[in-house]
Scaffold this motif. Structure first.
Motif, PDB file in Angstrom:
ATOM      1  N   ASP A 175       0.808  -1.184  -0.074  1.00  0.00           N
ATOM      2  CA  ASP A 175       0.100  -0.136  -0.073  1.00  0.00           C
ATOM      3  C   ASP A 175       0.856   1.274  -0.005  1.00  0.00           C
ATOM      4  OD1 ASP A 175      -2.311  -1.374   0.001  1.00  0.00           O
ATOM      5  OD2 ASP A 175      -2.845  -1.303   2.114  1.00  0.00           O
ATOM      6  N   ASP A 186     -13.257   0.289  -5.555  1.00  0.00           N
ATOM      7  CA  ASP A 186     -13.440   0.357  -4.224  1.00  0.00           C
ATOM      8  C   ASP A 186     -12.301  -0.012  -3.681  1.00  0.00           C
ATOM      9  OD1 ASP A 186     -14.514   0.282  -1.580  1.00  0.00           O
ATOM     10  OD2 ASP A 186     -15.969  -0.810  -2.127  1.00  0.00           O
ATOM     11  N   LYS A 187     -11.601   1.041  -2.800  1.00  0.00           N
ATOM     12  CA  LYS A 187     -10.292   0.643  -2.084  1.00  0.00           C
ATOM     13  C   LYS A 187     -10.511  -0.290  -1.038  1.00  0.00           C
ATOM     14  CE  LYS A 187     -10.262   4.765   0.963  1.00  0.00           C
ATOM     15  NZ  LYS A 187      -9.436   6.021   1.166  1.00  0.00           N
ATOM     16  N   HIS A 188     -11.807  -0.441  -0.688  1.00  0.00           N
ATOM     17  CA  HIS A 188     -11.885  -1.424   0.523  1.00  0.00           C
ATOM     18  C   HIS A 188     -12.025  -2.981   0.063  1.00  0.00           C
ATOM     19  CE1 HIS A 188     -13.209   2.446   2.029  1.00  0.00           C
ATOM     20  NE2 HIS A 188     -13.536   1.933   3.184  1.00  0.00           N
ATOM     21  N   ARG A 204      -9.389  -4.169  -1.451  1.00  0.00           N
ATOM     22  CA  ARG A 204      -7.955  -4.436  -1.666  1.00  0.00           C
ATOM     23  C   ARG A 204      -7.425  -5.502  -0.684  1.00  0.00           C
ATOM     24  NH1 ARG A 204      -3.547  -1.015  -3.474  1.00  0.00           N
ATOM     25  NH2 ARG A 204      -1.634  -2.453  -3.309  1.00  0.00           N
ATOM     26  N   ARG A 205      -8.316  -5.586   0.469  1.00  0.00           N
ATOM     27  CA  ARG A 205      -7.925  -6.506   1.402  1.00  0.00           C
ATOM     28  C   ARG A 205      -9.398  -7.307   2.078  1.00  0.00           C
ATOM     29  NH1 ARG A 205      -3.338  -4.173   5.533  1.00  0.00           N
ATOM     30  NH2 ARG A 205      -1.960  -3.124   3.952  1.00  0.00           N
ATOM     31  N   ARG A 206      -9.816  -8.241   1.232  1.00  0.00           N
ATOM     32  CA  ARG A 206     -11.025  -8.917   1.417  1.00  0.00           C
ATOM     33  C   ARG A 206     -10.382  -9.861   2.739  1.00  0.00           C
ATOM     34  NH1 ARG A 206     -13.010 -10.150  -4.339  1.00  0.00           N
ATOM     35  NH2 ARG A 206     -12.411  -8.143  -5.127  1.00  0.00           N
TER      36      ARG A 206
END
Length: 68
Positions: free
Chosen positions: A37, A61-63, A65-67
């Motif tokens: 990041d 949707d940058k959220h 990125r880390r599912r």
């Protein structure tokens, strides 16, 4: 499916397929993801020419990125 998620791969040779399959179960820990990041901010598009004008959900949707 790996860990309940689909993994899309696009090998061109049997050797590439073997390499990609061995890495399918690799999970990056938080410090490595934090470093990524720092290099490429979540939601950034490093090479727009690769996207062919497509909307990439993980970039939109940058959220995503880390599912978890």
């Amino acid at each position: 499916m790996t860990g309940g998620r689909a993994v899309l791969i696009g090998p061109r040779t049997p050797e590439q397929l073997n390499d990609l399959l061995t890495s399918a179960d690799v999970v990056l820990d938080a410090p490595i993801l934090d470093r990524i990041d720092e290099i490429a901010e979540p939601g950034s598009d490093i090479n727009p020419a690769d996207n062919f004008d497509a909307v990439i959900p993980a970039l939109a949707d940058k959220h995503l990125r880390r599912r978890r």
